[in-house]
Design a protein around this motif. Structure first.
Motif, PDB file in Angstrom:
ATOM      1  N   HIS A 177      49.377  30.041  37.432  1.00  0.00           N
ATOM      2  CA  HIS A 177      48.459  30.029  36.284  1.00  0.00           C
ATOM      3  C   HIS A 177      49.281  30.224  35.008  1.00  0.00           C
ATOM      4  CE1 HIS A 177      44.950  30.224  38.888  1.00  0.00           C
ATOM      5  NE2 HIS A 177      45.541  31.195  39.557  1.00  0.00           N
ATOM      6  N   ALA A 223      41.529  40.081  27.239  1.00  0.00           N
ATOM      7  CA  ALA A 223      42.202  39.083  28.079  1.00  0.00           C
ATOM      8  C   ALA A 223      43.105  39.739  29.116  1.00  0.00           C
ATOM      9  CB  ALA A 223      43.013  38.123  27.207  1.00  0.00           C
ATOM     10  N   TYR A 237      42.333  41.688  31.298  1.00  0.00           N
ATOM     11  CA  TYR A 237      41.649  41.756  32.592  1.00  0.00           C
ATOM     12  C   TYR A 237      41.963  40.539  33.474  1.00  0.00           C
ATOM     13  CZ  TYR A 237      39.042  45.956  31.497  1.00  0.00           C
ATOM     14  OH  TYR A 237      38.695  47.248  31.205  1.00  0.00           O
ATOM     15  N   SER A 238      42.388  39.448  32.875  1.00  0.00           N
ATOM     16  CA  SER A 238      42.750  38.274  33.674  1.00  0.00           C
ATOM     17  C   SER A 238      44.145  38.430  34.291  1.00  0.00           C
ATOM     18  CB  SER A 238      42.703  37.001  32.815  1.00  0.00           C
ATOM     19  OG  SER A 238      43.757  37.010  31.866  1.00  0.00           O
ATOM     20  N   MET A 239      44.878  39.470  33.871  1.00  0.00           N
ATOM     21  CA  MET A 239      46.262  39.662  34.315  1.00  0.00           C
ATOM     22  C   MET A 239      46.488  40.964  35.079  1.00  0.00           C
ATOM     23  SD  MET A 239      47.525  36.966  32.869  1.00  0.00           S
ATOM     24  CE  MET A 239      49.284  37.124  32.879  1.00  0.00           C
ATOM     25  N   ARG A 257      47.913  31.263  31.511  1.00  0.00           N
ATOM     26  CA  ARG A 257      47.552  32.655  31.210  1.00  0.00           C
ATOM     27  C   ARG A 257      48.742  33.391  30.597  1.00  0.00           C
ATOM     28  NH1 ARG A 257      44.129  34.919  36.416  1.00  0.00           N
ATOM     29  NH2 ARG A 257      42.751  33.128  36.618  1.00  0.00           N
ATOM     30  N   ARG A 301      49.298  34.711  26.633  1.00  0.00           N
ATOM     31  CA  ARG A 301      49.686  36.090  26.304  1.00  0.00           C
ATOM     32  C   ARG A 301      50.899  36.087  25.377  1.00  0.00           C
ATOM     33  NH1 ARG A 301      46.304  39.965  26.861  1.00  0.00           N
ATOM     34  NH2 ARG A 301      47.878  41.472  27.443  1.00  0.00           N
TER      35      ARG A 301
END
Length: 196
Positions: free
Chosen positions: A67, A151, A153-155, A70, A74
């Motif tokens: 991914h 964001a 939380y996606s990592m 993502r 960042r």
């Protein structure tokens, strides 16, 4: 926990953020770190996990790195900074209602430069490891609110997994250290198994 989240958010806001730090958030750089962890434990991981468990952890971490967008988002957002690098409970102290955080990694920029999520995931993983998932969740939520960085939380699952594996790796080194006492090796063996 809220005060700690605010303290770390303040530290991260003031931390160095430039092309050099951002480079360390690139998927290829993180992939190299992940692969290095697995290479360094290839001969001993079977002492702690069944082969299929070890493969599942490695596969999940490497697939998450696919991914790339993502990680690149960042980097563009300025989330990759000169952080602490070893943000664990044993490095956090409260004295006279002040918070002191000690022992950041100074010997290797590669271990200190990274996504702020990698820093806070280390602490949230450590809280959960000590049986306080409630505090880990509260810490993440307060940090996200304070920084408006939802964001992360996606990592965070990836970075918690990565940090747990690093702690398992370090414990596994001690578990096989002939210079360590039997008690230290036994304790390290139990910790390595649990982290992995």
């Amino acid at each position: 926990v809220d005060a700690l989240a605010h303290r770390i958010a303040s530290f991260h806001r003031a931390a160095r953020c430039d092309e050099e730090t951002a480079r360390h958030g690139a998927p290829a750089v993180i992939r190299r770190n992940v692969q290095e962890n697995f290479e360094q434990t290839r001969d001993t991981l079977g002492e702690f996990l069944a082969n299929e468990e070890a493969r599942a952890v490695e596969t999940w971490q490497l697939e998450f790195l696919e991914h790339e967008e993502r990680f690149e988002a960042r980097q563009r957002a300025g989330a990759v900074r000169d952080g602490h690098g070893d943000l664990r409970l044993e490095h956090v102290y409260y004295q006279d209602s002040a918070i002191a955080i000690i022992d950041c990694i100074e010997f290797n920029d590669r271990f200190r430069y990274g996504d702020v999520c990698a820093d806070i995931a280390f602490l949230s993983m450590d809280l959960a490891w000590h049986g306080r998932v409630d505090l880990a969740e509260r810490f993440l939520a307060e940090y996200a609110r304070e920084t408006q960085d939802f964001a992360l939380y996606s990592m965070v699952d990836f970075y918690e997994s990565y940090r747990a594996f690093v702690r398992g790796k370090i414990a596994s080194f001690l578990a096989f250290d002939p210079e360590a006492s039997n008690a230290a090796r036994t304790r390290a063996r139990d910790e390595a198994r649990r982290y992995f």
